[in-house]
Motif scaffolding. Structure first.
Motif, PDB file in Angstrom:
ATOM      1  N   VAL B 211      55.436  41.116  71.503  1.00  0.00           N
ATOM      2  CA  VAL B 211      55.597  42.488  71.014  1.00  0.00           C
ATOM      3  C   VAL B 211      55.212  42.573  69.536  1.00  0.00           C
ATOM      4  CG1 VAL B 211      57.371  44.199  70.490  1.00  0.00           C
ATOM      5  CG2 VAL B 211      57.281  43.198  72.747  1.00  0.00           C
ATOM      6  N   PHE B 212      55.577  41.565  68.766  1.00  0.00           N
ATOM      7  CA  PHE B 212      55.235  41.589  67.336  1.00  0.00           C
ATOM      8  C   PHE B 212      53.728  41.591  67.133  1.00  0.00           C
ATOM      9  CE2 PHE B 212      56.435  41.217  62.968  1.00  0.00           C
ATOM     10  CZ  PHE B 212      55.360  40.598  62.358  1.00  0.00           C
ATOM     11  N   MET B 213      53.039  40.778  67.914  1.00  0.00           N
ATOM     12  CA  MET B 213      51.572  40.718  67.780  1.00  0.00           C
ATOM     13  C   MET B 213      50.941  42.045  68.166  1.00  0.00           C
ATOM     14  SD  MET B 213      50.688  36.969  69.184  1.00  0.00           S
ATOM     15  CE  MET B 213      51.213  35.525  68.297  1.00  0.00           C
ATOM     16  N   LEU B 214      51.451  42.648  69.212  1.00  0.00           N
ATOM     17  CA  LEU B 214      50.884  43.929  69.650  1.00  0.00           C
ATOM     18  C   LEU B 214      51.215  45.033  68.646  1.00  0.00           C
ATOM     19  CD1 LEU B 214      51.700  43.655  73.458  1.00  0.00           C
ATOM     20  CD2 LEU B 214      49.453  43.518  72.413  1.00  0.00           C
ATOM     21  N   TRP B 215      52.387  44.948  68.097  1.00  0.00           N
ATOM     22  CA  TRP B 215      52.787  45.946  67.088  1.00  0.00           C
ATOM     23  C   TRP B 215      51.925  45.825  65.835  1.00  0.00           C
ATOM     24  CZ3 TRP B 215      55.039  44.533  62.293  1.00  0.00           C
ATOM     25  CH2 TRP B 215      55.408  45.620  61.474  1.00  0.00           C
ATOM     26  N   SER B 216      51.643  44.600  65.422  1.00  0.00           N
ATOM     27  CA  SER B 216      50.875  44.410  64.193  1.00  0.00           C
ATOM     28  C   SER B 216      49.472  44.973  64.325  1.00  0.00           C
ATOM     29  CB  SER B 216      50.820  42.928  63.814  1.00  0.00           C
ATOM     30  OG  SER B 216      50.191  42.204  64.821  1.00  0.00           O
ATOM     31  N   GLY B 217      48.955  44.998  65.555  1.00  0.00           N
ATOM     32  CA  GLY B 217      47.630  45.565  65.762  1.00  0.00           C
ATOM     33  C   GLY B 217      47.657  47.017  66.181  1.00  0.00           C
ATOM     34  N   CYS B 219      48.388  48.254  69.022  1.00  0.00           N
ATOM     35  CA  CYS B 219      47.565  48.300  70.240  1.00  0.00           C
ATOM     36  C   CYS B 219      48.046  49.407  71.156  1.00  0.00           C
ATOM     37  CB  CYS B 219      47.659  46.969  70.984  1.00  0.00           C
ATOM     38  SG  CYS B 219      47.152  45.570  69.979  1.00  0.00           S
ATOM     39  N   LYS B 220      47.094  50.227  71.620  1.00  0.00           N
ATOM     40  CA  LYS B 220      47.474  51.354  72.466  1.00  0.00           C
ATOM     41  C   LYS B 220      47.002  51.185  73.896  1.00  0.00           C
ATOM     42  CE  LYS B 220      47.897  54.938  68.942  1.00  0.00           C
ATOM     43  NZ  LYS B 220      48.011  53.975  67.845  1.00  0.00           N
ATOM     44  N   PHE B 221      45.716  50.889  74.047  1.00  0.00           N
ATOM     45  CA  PHE B 221      45.160  50.813  75.391  1.00  0.00           C
ATOM     46  C   PHE B 221      44.728  49.389  75.703  1.00  0.00           C
ATOM     47  CE2 PHE B 221      45.408  55.184  76.252  1.00  0.00           C
ATOM     48  CZ  PHE B 221      45.079  55.882  75.102  1.00  0.00           C
ATOM     49  N   MET B 222      44.845  49.041  76.988  1.00  0.00           N
ATOM     50  CA  MET B 222      44.507  47.686  77.419  1.00  0.00           C
ATOM     51  C   MET B 222      43.031  47.397  77.175  1.00  0.00           C
ATOM     52  SD  MET B 222      47.252  46.324  78.432  1.00  0.00           S
ATOM     53  CE  MET B 222      46.668  44.848  79.212  1.00  0.00           C
ATOM     54  N   LYS B 223      42.175  48.391  77.410  1.00  0.00           N
ATOM     55  CA  LYS B 223      40.739  48.131  77.300  1.00  0.00           C
ATOM     56  C   LYS B 223      40.319  47.868  75.850  1.00  0.00           C
ATOM     57  CE  LYS B 223      39.584  52.980  76.904  1.00  0.00           C
ATOM     58  NZ  LYS B 223      38.713  54.071  77.186  1.00  0.00           N
ATOM     59  N   ASN B 224      41.130  48.297  74.888  1.00  0.00           N
ATOM     60  CA  ASN B 224      40.792  48.089  73.471  1.00  0.00           C
ATOM     61  C   ASN B 224      41.537  46.918  72.855  1.00  0.00           C
ATOM     62  OD1 ASN B 224      39.214  50.376  73.641  1.00  0.00           O
ATOM     63  ND2 ASN B 224      40.877  51.734  73.004  1.00  0.00           N
ATOM     64  N   LEU B 225      42.190  46.151  73.700  1.00  0.00           N
ATOM     65  CA  LEU B 225      43.021  45.054  73.186  1.00  0.00           C
ATOM     66  C   LEU B 225      42.205  44.078  72.345  1.00  0.00           C
ATOM     67  CD1 LEU B 225      46.033  44.626  73.645  1.00  0.00           C
ATOM     68  CD2 LEU B 225      45.497  43.073  75.491  1.00  0.00           C
ATOM     69  N   GLY B 226      40.992  43.832  72.773  1.00  0.00           N
ATOM     70  CA  GLY B 226      40.155  42.871  72.057  1.00  0.00           C
ATOM     71  C   GLY B 226      39.871  43.290  70.630  1.00  0.00           C
ATOM     72  N   SER B 227      39.669  44.584  70.433  1.00  0.00           N
ATOM     73  CA  SER B 227      39.324  45.054  69.088  1.00  0.00           C
ATOM     74  C   SER B 227      40.566  45.377  68.267  1.00  0.00           C
ATOM     75  CB  SER B 227      38.424  46.290  69.178  1.00  0.00           C
ATOM     76  OG  SER B 227      38.989  47.226  70.059  1.00  0.00           O
ATOM     77  N   GLU B 228      41.667  45.716  68.920  1.00  0.00           N
ATOM     78  CA  GLU B 228      42.870  46.122  68.170  1.00  0.00           C
ATOM     79  C   GLU B 228      43.728  44.940  67.784  1.00  0.00           C
ATOM     80  OE1 GLU B 228      44.662  48.978  70.750  1.00  0.00           O
ATOM     81  OE2 GLU B 228      43.411  50.627  70.048  1.00  0.00           O
ATOM     82  N   LEU B 229      43.745  43.889  68.602  1.00  0.00           N
ATOM     83  CA  LEU B 229      44.588  42.733  68.290  1.00  0.00           C
ATOM     84  C   LEU B 229      44.007  41.998  67.081  1.00  0.00           C
ATOM     85  CD1 LEU B 229      47.075  41.454  69.722  1.00  0.00           C
ATOM     86  CD2 LEU B 229      45.487  39.879  70.796  1.00  0.00           C
ATOM     87  N   PRO B 230      44.827  41.730  66.058  1.00  0.00           N
ATOM     88  CA  PRO B 230      44.295  41.048  64.865  1.00  0.00           C
ATOM     89  C   PRO B 230      43.744  39.667  65.199  1.00  0.00           C
ATOM     90  CG  PRO B 230      46.487  41.923  64.459  1.00  0.00           C
ATOM     91  CD  PRO B 230      46.239  42.061  65.920  1.00  0.00           C
ATOM     92  N   GLY B 231      42.676  39.300  64.557  1.00  0.00           N
ATOM     93  CA  GLY B 231      42.006  38.026  64.843  1.00  0.00           C
ATOM     94  C   GLY B 231      42.880  36.826  64.572  1.00  0.00           C
ATOM     95  N   TYR B 232      43.727  36.923  63.516  1.00  0.00           N
ATOM     96  CA  TYR B 232      44.551  35.760  63.174  1.00  0.00           C
ATOM     97  C   TYR B 232      45.679  35.536  64.179  1.00  0.00           C
ATOM     98  CZ  TYR B 232      46.393  39.868  60.726  1.00  0.00           C
ATOM     99  OH  TYR B 232      46.786  41.144  60.414  1.00  0.00           O
TER     100      TYR B 232
END
Lengths: 450, 332
Positions: B211-217, B219-232
């Motif tokens: 949840v923390f990782m998703l919150w930091s990015g 993230c709203k939609f599953m299809k955009n997870l790759g671009s919204e999730l922070p690289g680190y």
């Protein structure tokens, strides 16, 4: 244990090298580890060097360990020559080394529980390789297929070793055997389903062509060269544990395998994609291993292991050639690849040699395996020879067809090739696959028990 | 100030939940459950950027929890007044299943989670549920209710991953993941409270990382997870995804293996089949999520490229998922 420690220490040392030197260093390390693994080859019985609380190695394990190390080294060698590996190549080195580490442990452990854990763990680096360096968007469904088939199929095995842990307190699989004849087909199915899927046995083979098509060349080399052999090795250990009391189930599996060998050869005839053709060819060849293993005879066991080890060198060789050839023309279609063969005629020679080896033309050891497996099967029911004859005819047909398509001389107005030269470096992986085949030919009775 | 109020109400809810564990009477369990839920309302309602829809999720959550509490209280009173054990147990079973969001009473979970903030998703989806599961009576005096409760848990285990496939929003995905793990927790409770506590701890920590990782990015939609999730955080996310897929030797495989072993000892075939089926579907879902999360059109910063705190969290997540499985197996 010494081999694992050596691997860990070497990897630690390689980390400090220049990035450009790391590839060569890792390939050399794999060569050294393969040589070291020969120490475990001690003839029949358990190798004294390997005995410990966690590990136990005999000739079947040691041959698979040496094969793993050799093939993983070849995979890195061939991938370093490819231009289509995008991204950071060091990640590929790490994944292949990790995969090899897991494989070596898988072939050494002495409990069924650890074997299962490592058996499933090998899927992670391979799925990562396909996911990162796979060619197309369809690589996701192919990974899902592979994972679902492999993991789902081995759930019954999970239940079996859990039962052993719960009721017997241990899933140690050496020097013990179950003394019972009341085991039913549900039990045998549970024992062998996951392993047969891994091999892959007909009719559970659907995941293999998908995985091979989507995998990069290095991934296909590892998948065909060693990962499929996990199934054969697992079957050997399960049989060792349960004392060869599966005659009727074995006959059913052998029946499916015979049909599978003919089916695989027939499907090879229909393929236009070179990787799918080699994948179906693997299905055919692995059927012979299954026949040998489930015949519950020493002759069958020897035949099966000759096939497993030989196929472990031949199939990667075919994938290496297909990788080089398809890089030249940017296509996996066999008819288009003929442009590449015309541009670099030496490829035609190598294709001929590998296709003949795949077909089982002497002096390739595959012929010995096929003869031994045929002997085992015919001993049960002579009329099976009709089906096997169909297999031999079909395999000859698809091999001949493949060679003709690759080397056709029909002139085209314009040849589209990316590059028209094949250097020694490109073929080095192939040379390193030929040598072990010769070793297997001269030492084919290594897996005999007496 | 808002953050402080969130923390205060959260702590009070946590205290009520902990107190619930030590109550010997079902009435006081009900009281503490409701007190905990009431204190969660301000926590869930607090938004740093108030949106039009914040009340939708909280209101849905409150109404459902209220209705569940009414059913539980009704069952307690019925048992006290006329000693109708069957009807009492049935009402309490319904009430607890509704509060936990077990199949087929899970309809509110996704509807609420979509409008919660990520902290609320973690607390409602993981934190609160583990306390309630630990306190639910198993209705052993009324076999029909016990079987109903058991099969609702089995249904949650199997339905949850199937619904995860159809999730478009990340929060909806987390909602159904919560339904799946609730099923596992309830099944574990049939084998003993020690397994509930162990599984709860592991689940809460894993969910906290996720949840923390998703919150930091954001993230709203599953299809955009790759671009919204922070690289680190990608490496840590990959480890969590592999763990939830059920690959050995990651953590989630080990916990499910322990429950499988326990069900085998009890000769519970249905549980074994349910665990294996759920694991297989989970595997396919999380492979899909893994692919989405690691695909990005933009070249991103890689491993250990964040700040010290972010790198520590990432490494902690990797170590937790990779090595705690072995640790748990050895300890158990």
């Amino acid at each position: 244990m010494g081999l694992l420690i050596l691997m860990a220490l070497n990897c630690f040392c390689v980390m400090f090298l220049n990035k450009k030197d790391q590839t060569v260093a890792v390939v050399n390390c794999f060569g050294v580890w393969s040589a070291f693994s020969l120490m475990y080859w001690g003839g029949s019985g358990v190798s004294r060097e390997s005995l410990s609380e966690l590990f136990c190695v005999d000739i079947y394990s040691s041959s698979m360990i040496s094969l793993s190390l050799w093939i993983c080294g070849i995979s890195i060698l061939v991938s370093s020559c490819m231009t289509n590996l995008r991204g950071v190549f060091n990640s590929y080195l790490i994944l292949v080394t990790l995969l090899c580490f897991l494989l070596v442990q898988c072939f050494m452990v002495n409990t069924l529980a650890m074997f299962y854990v490592l058996f499933e763990s090998t899927l992670i680096p391979l799925a990562s390789i396909i996911g990162i360096w796979g060619g197309q968007i369809e690589r996701v469904p192919s990974i899902q297929y592979m994972a679902a088939y492999t993991v789902g199929g081995s759930f019954p095995l999970l239940l079996i070793f859990t039962t052993m842990e719960v009721h017997a307190g241990s899933s140690f699989m050496w020097f013990i055997s179950m003394k019972t004849t009341s085991l039913n087909w549900l039990f045998w199915g549970g024992c062998f389903l996951g392993l047969l899927i891994k091999l892959p046995a007909f009719p559970f083979h659907a995941w293999l062509p998908k995985a091979h098509v989507q995998a990069p060349v290095g991934g296909s080399v590892i998948l065909a060269g060693i990962l499929l052999k996990l199934g054969g090795y697992g079957i050997t250990r399960m049989m060792m544990l349960f004392s060869y009391t599966l005659e009727s189930f074995g006959i059913l599996v052998m029946s499916f395998s015979i049909v599978g060998s003919v089916y695989g050869a027939f499907m090879c005839l229909r393929q236009s994609d070179i990787k799918k053709l080699i994948a179906y060819s693997s299905v055919s060849h692995m059927a012979f291993s299954i026949m040998g293993l489930f015949s519950c005879t020493e002759v069958g066991m020897v035949g099966a292991y000759i096939m497993l080890v030989s196929h472990g060198f031949i199939s990667p060789g075919l994938f290496v050639l297909s990788g080089i050839n398809s890089e030249m023309v940017h296509s996996r279609k066999i008819k288009v690849m003929s442009d590449g063969v015309r541009a670099a005629p030496s490829l035609g020679f190598f294709w001929l040699v590998m296709i003949m080896a795949n077909l089982g033309v002497p002096p390739c050891p595959v012929i010995i395996s096929e003869v031994l497996s045929v002997v085992c099967v015919i001993a049960l029911y002579p009329w099976v020879f009709v089906l096997l004859l169909m297999y031999f005819i079909l395999s000859g047909a698809y091999s001949f067809s493949l060679y003709c398509q690759l080397t056709r001389t029909k002139k085209k107005i314009k040849m589209k090739v990316f590059f028209n030269e094949v250097t020694l470096k490109d073929m080095s992986a192939l040379y390193f696959l030929f040598y072990p085949l010769a070793e297997v030919l001269f030492k084919w009775d290594l897996w005999a028990m007496m | 100030m808002q953050m402080l109020s969130m923390i205060v109400f959260l702590v009070m809810s946590l205290m009520a939940s902990i107190a619930m564990l030590f109550m010997s009477s079902i009435f006081w369990v009900w009281v503490m459950t409701d007190v905990g839920t009431l204190f969660l309302i301000p926590f869930l309602s607090a938004e740093t950027r108030p949106k039009k829809s914040w009340f939708t999720g909280v209101a849905t959550y409150f109404v459902i929890q209220f209705f569940g509490s009414v059913m539980i209280l009704g069952g307690i009173i019925l048992d006290w007044a006329i000693e109708a054990a069957d009807w009492s147990s049935a009402m309490m079973c319904f009430g607890f299943a509704l509060k936990l969001g077990m199949v087929p009473l899970h309809f509110w979970v996704s509807r609420s989670f979509v409008y919660f903030h990520y902290g609320g998703i973690f607390i409602v989806g993981a934190g609160q549920k583990v306390f309630v599961v630990a306190c639910v009576p198993l209705f052993s005096d009324v076999p029909l209710c016990a079987y109903a409760y058991y099969f609702m848990a089995v249904g949650s285990m199997i339905y949850g991953p199937i619904a995860m496939f159809n999730a478009i929003a990340v929060k909806s995905f987390l909602a159904y993941s919560s339904v799946t793990h609730t099923g596992f927790l309830v099944i574990g409770s049939f084998f003993g409270l020690h397994i509930v506590y162990a599984y709860s701890f592991i689940y809460c920590v894993s969910m906290a990382f996720l949840v923390f990782m998703l919150w930091s990015g954001d993230c709203k939609f599953m299809k955009n997870l790759g671009s919204e999730l922070p690289g680190y955080y990608k490496t840590g996310f990959v480890c969590i995804a592999m763990s939830f897929s059920g690959f050995p030797p990651f953590l989630d495989f080990c916990t499910k293996f322990v429950i499988l072993q326990l069900s085998m000892e009890q000769d519970s075939t249905i549980t074994m089949v349910a665990i294996l089926t759920s694991s297989l579907i989970n595997l396919i879902v999380w492979v899909w999520v893994l692919f989405i999360a690691t695909s990005s059109e933009v070249k991103e910063p890689g491993f250990l490229s964040g700040t010290t705190g972010q790198n520590v969290l990432n490494m902690s997540c990797i170590i937790w998922n990779l090595f705690m499985g072995a640790g748990f197996s050895m300890l158990y």
